[in-house]
Structures are given as structure tokens and as C-alpha cells.
Scaffold this active site. Structure first.
Site, PDB file in Angstrom:
ATOM      1  N   TYR A   1       0.859  -1.178   0.000  1.00  0.00           N
ATOM      2  CA  TYR A   1       0.000   0.000   0.000  1.00  0.00           C
ATOM      3  C   TYR A   1       0.896   1.228   0.000  1.00  0.00           C
ATOM      4  CZ  TYR A   1      -4.157   2.782   0.941  1.00  0.00           C
ATOM      5  OH  TYR A   1      -5.192   3.676   0.843  1.00  0.00           O
TER       6      TYR A   1
ATOM      7  N   TYR B   1      -4.391   5.765  -7.700  1.00  0.00           N
ATOM      8  CA  TYR B   1      -4.611   5.572  -6.261  1.00  0.00           C
ATOM      9  C   TYR B   1      -6.071   5.224  -6.028  1.00  0.00           C
ATOM     10  CZ  TYR B   1      -5.007   6.616  -1.266  1.00  0.00           C
ATOM     11  OH  TYR B   1      -5.255   6.547   0.078  1.00  0.00           O
TER      12      TYR B   1
END
Lengths: 135, 384
Positions: free
Chosen positions: B289, B339
Site C-alpha cells: 500500500y 490511487y
């Protein structure tokens, strides 16, 4: 004093004593009366034993720079004229980590590990911020 | 050693379909529900299921317009036995994969869809400052401390001090991921190559992190469907099996007292490698992440890919690039593809394991691992 344009801390039941002490130019932090755990983010219960009996203790005001950053981007309009400004985490002698600003030093001269001491800045009639300066 | 918490259902549940919007970025022609519908249609095409087959819906809330589960199933005309929101956003993406898998394994849902649609960019999300104090401690705002990235910058400066790391060494991450984006037709940064010198010349957002260390803010939708291993074998594409799942919520982020979150990462690693019966050396492709690039250093060390303090050297020399020993975020990730809070990363993992990735395909990739960022550390391992 001119109106204060920067963001103010959000003061709640847990943190009221901390900010009241700052006005008296005292730095205090919570320590559980039951188990002795140190709680820096003001809380209404101990994060270790859940006791509501959190006491406040006065800190020496001395510590070291644990880390720091320098803001180059504008997030708050109240800080626009301060860019680039530093934000540091100071680890106090008693082991609390505090988010703060360092005064009396250029950003380029800040070093992690440098000794600092508390500096109270009365920024408004009803608000004193707790900052640090190099010793 | 921490026991696997979700039970050992290794190889029992599979991801059978993935779908996304046709492209990323603001899509003025679509509202947030039409984006979700496009991703759902593409997902159903991918696996050969019909919308009526879906009997479980987990909705991942994005960072833009709210998309509650009830509005989602109504707008998309789904009639599930089970539905819920799983929020907020990115830090709970890894755990939400575990939830969907658990619903399938327990029999609550036979075909469970995870639906995520996000218009954060058009919605004007900023993550920090006035009116958008995500990741802001309400005492620290008085000192101008705001935004999730500033907290990572604080950690990274400490990390440099402690281990002799440099900004230039960190740049290897942004450079590698940008290279990967150049091989991905959908990546938003595919036509914007980045050299290490470009990186060093980049502007600081919050020193010591530069603009290239930050994720973008985008629009897009992702849907994936899971079912049991048995049912999966009858569908269109090869099943991608879940072999490891784990998490640990270490919410002491604002106190800087978890030592780069090694502890929750280690606890998560104990769970997943034990469940999967594999170790770090067996991972062919690695995903993380990447809200901010330093997360990779802390995770590589916390999960045990290298020793504490050695990640800065570990990532040099092309090791984390496609063609290297351990390709990382092969789509470009949040820094350079899009994103969408981990969801598009899952799509890339599935496509890599199926061998569908064209120019950026990692040849022979059989096992892929995702690492979710602290404070809510999480991870899952997939195999083909």
C-alpha cells in the site's frame, strides 16, 4: 493582540487541563495513578489498564529532537507566511513524544538528537502553545 | 508466533473475476454509480457470471462521494443475501479481502462481490489542512502538523537518522514504480518517465519527502468476485487462490511509539506465512500500500524480506523492478498507476498471476503477496 489566524487545538474534556497548564507556562502530561502507564495523547482513561484515575505530572521541559519535518506545501492558510516551517517530535526526559515547533533555529540547522527545552508562546489571550528551543 | 486468526482455509476460496472502469482519472461522463456499473459489467464478463449469481456484496467506501451499501445495491439492481459497508478506505482494504473470503468460506455467500467506486479527485479531496483534516491529530494542528504524508515524513527522517539512509536511496522506489507504469497502458503516469536525478530535483511536499513519494488522488472503480475453489473451477478464467490472510491493528500512529510499525507487520507476517506454508523467498511478486514510498522500507523489514535497517540497500540495483529478483508494485502502484486504495493493486496481482499483463508481465509468477500499511497492518497471499 491581533486575531489569531492559525488553527487552534481542539480542546476537549481530556485535554483541557493540558492547555490550562500551558497558559500557566507549565508542561504537564498524564500518568496513570493505578498502573503508572504514561499516556501522552490526553485521554479520559488509561490506555493500558482502562482506569479513569489518570493523574497529571509536571515535566522538566527538557528533551531531545526525535525527528522533524519541514512543510513546503500550504495546507493551512494561517501558516502560509511561515512556509517553509518545521514541525518536530520532541522526546522529553520523561519519555513522552510531543508534536511541536522548534523556535530560535533555522530549519537547515535542526539535528535529530539535539537537546532542547520548552518555550511557552502566548499566541492569543486564551491560548499558549508549547514549543521548544535548542539549549 | 501468532496463530492465523481467520482459520486455515488455504486454497478453499478463489478470486474468479476482476473488473475496472475502462480508464482512470476524472470521468465527467459518468457519475460514481455508473463507474461502479462499468467495473461490475467488466468483472462479470471476466468470469462469465451473471449479476443474478451475486449473493453477497461488500462495499468499500472510497475517499470521495459516500457510496453506502444500500444505495449501491439499489443503483446496481443487485438482490444479495448479505451486504454491508467496509470502511473507511485504504487501511481496511486488506482486512476486507479477508472478510469477503470468510463470507464465501462460511457459506454466507456463494458468489461475493466487492464493489468499490471512488471520485476523490473530482470530489476535491486533499488529505490535510483546512476542512480536510484526514490524518491530523487535533492537538498537532496547532503546530501546522497535518496530512498523512507528514507523519510518514516524520518517520522517514527518523529512519534516515537511525540507519544512515538517504533521500537518494529512497528515490529507487519512485523510479522503479514509474518504470512499471511506463509498461502499463492504463497507468496515469505512463508517459512521464522519471530518473533518479528527476526525483532529486522534485519539490518537497513535506521534507524529507518529495512529490514523487506521494500517491496521486484519482477517480475509478474496481469490482472483484470470490467464490469457493470448487465453484471457481467451472468459471471462465483460472482461479486465483487465497493461501494466506492476516492483520493486526496497531493504532498508536500519532504517538510515534511503534518503531516504524515493525510490531504489527511482524505479527501479520507470522499469521500469513504460517497459513500459506510459504516464506518470503517464495514470493514471486510483491505489492504494498504505497500511499507514501517509505512504507515499503518499513514493510520489507517488518515482514522479513530483509533485516531491520537494510531495506535502503535492498531496494537498490533494480531488485524491485520487473526483471529483478523481487518485482514490487508492477502496475506502477499508487505512486504511478492510480490511487484506488489498494483495490487496483489486487486487480494487477490477479492479472499477473493469470499471465495477462503483456509488456509488464513477470514471467512465471505463481505467488503474489500484498502488504497493507499501518496503522492497520494487513496482508494476503495469492497463488495461481
Amino acid at each position: 493582540m491581533s486575531p489569531y489566524e492559525k488553527p487552534r487545538p481542539v480542546i476537549d474534556m481530556a485535554s483541557q487541563p493540558f492547555w490550562d497548564a500551558a497558559k500557566r507556562h507549565e508542561l504537564i502530561a498524564q500518568k496513570c495513578k493505578r498502573c503508572g502507564h504514561k499516556v501522552f495523547q490526553p485521554n479520559t482513561v488509561c490506555t493500558k489498564c482502562l482506569s479513569p484515575d489518570l493523574g497529571w505530572m509536571k515535566l522538566s521541559g527538557k528533551g531531545k529532537v526525535w525527528s522533524f519535518v519541514v512543510f513546503h506545501q500550504k495546507y493551512y492558510s494561517g501558516f502560509a507566511n511561515d512556509i517553509p516551517y518545521n514541525v518536530a517530535v520532541v522526546e522529553t526526559e520523561e519519555g513522552y513524544k510531543m508534536i511541536t515547533n522548534l523556535m530560535g533555529i533555522k530549519n537547515e540547522e535542526i539535528k535529530i538528537g539535539m537537546p532542547v527545552e520548552v518555550a511557552f508562546e502566548d499566541v492569543a489571550d486564551d491560548l499558549t502553545l508549547i514549543k521548544f528551543r535548542p539549549i | 508466533m501468532v496463530e492465523p486468526v481467520i482459520g486455515n482455509f488455504k486454497d478453499k476460496v478463489a478470486i474468479v473475476g476482476v473488473g475496472t472502469t475502462e480508464r482512470w482519472g476524472p470521468m465527467p461522463e459518468l457519475d460514481i454509480w455508473a463507474m461502479a456499473a462499468q467495473a461490475l459489467r467488466n468483472c462479470l464478463d471476466d468470469c462469465g457470471l451473471k449479476k443474478e449469481d451475486i449473493d453477497g456484496v461488500v462495499v468499500g467506501q472510497g475517499t470521495g462521494q459516500p457510496t453506502p451499501y444500500d444505495a449501491m445495491v439499489e443503483r446496481l439492481g443487485i438482490y444479495p443475501r448479505f451486504t454491508c459497508d467496509y470502511r473507511p478506505g485504504g487501511r481496511l482494504f486488506g482486512p476486507s479481502v479477508g472478510l469477503v473470503a470468510s463470507l464465501v468460506y462460511s457459506g454466507v455467500s456463494n458468489y461475493c462481490a466487492f464493489i468499490y467506486t471512488n471520485n476523490a479527485r473530482s470530489w476535491g479531496r486533499k488529505f490535510g489542512g483546512e476542512g480536510d483534516e484526514a490524518g491530523t491529530n487535533l492537538m498537532a494542528r496547532a503546530y501546522g502538523m497535518t496530512s498523512p504524508g507528514a507523519y510518514l515524513a516524520m518517520d522517514f527522517n527518523r529512519y534516515m537518522h537511525r540507519f544512515g539512509m538517504t533521500e537518494r536511496k529512497l528515490g529507487a522506489i519512485a523510479v522503479a514504480q514509474r518504470k512499471h507504469a511506463g509498461l502499463h497502458p492504463m497507468a496515469l503516469m505512463k508517459d512521464r518517465p522519471l530518473s533518479i536525478d528527476d526525483y532529486m530535483n522534485g519539490r518537497y511536499v513535506t521534507y524529507p519527502l518529495r512529490v514523487y513519494d506521494y500517491c496521486m488522488i484519482n477517480d475509478g472503480a474496481v469490482v472483484f468476485i470470490m467464490t469457493t475453489a470448487e465453484r471457481a473451477r467451472d468459471l471462465k478464467k483460472p482461479p486465483i487462490y487465497i493461501i494466506g490472510l492476516g492483520e493486526r491493528a496497531g493504532y498508536s500512529h500519532y504517538n510515534f511509539d511503534t518503531d516504524f510499525s515493525y510490531l504489527p507487520y511482524r505479527d501479520t507476517a507470522d499469521q500469513i506465512y504460517k497459513m500459506a506454508g510459504v516464506g518470503t523467498k517464495d514470493i514471486d511478486i510483491l505489492y504494498y500500500y504505497d500511499a507514501f514510498s517509505p512504507f515499503l522500507l518499513f514493510m520489507l523489514e517488518g515482514f522479513g524480506f530483509c533485516k531491520v535497517g537494510e531495506a535502503g540497500d535492498f531496494i537498490q540495483g533494480g531488485r524491485i523492478e520487473i526483471g529483478g529478483e523481487l518485482p514490487v508494485n508492477t502496475s506502477g502502484g499508487h505512486l504511478s498507476e492510480v490511487y484506488l486504495q489498494g483495490r487496483a493493486i489486487l486487480v494487477e496481482m490477479v492479472r499477473q498471476l493469470r499471465g495477462e499483463c503483456g509488456a509488464r508481465q513477470v514471467k512465471g509468477a505463481k505467488i503474489a503477496q500484498y502488504m497493507g500499511a499501518s496503522p492497520n497492518a494487513s496482508s494476503f497471499i495469492l497463488r495461481r
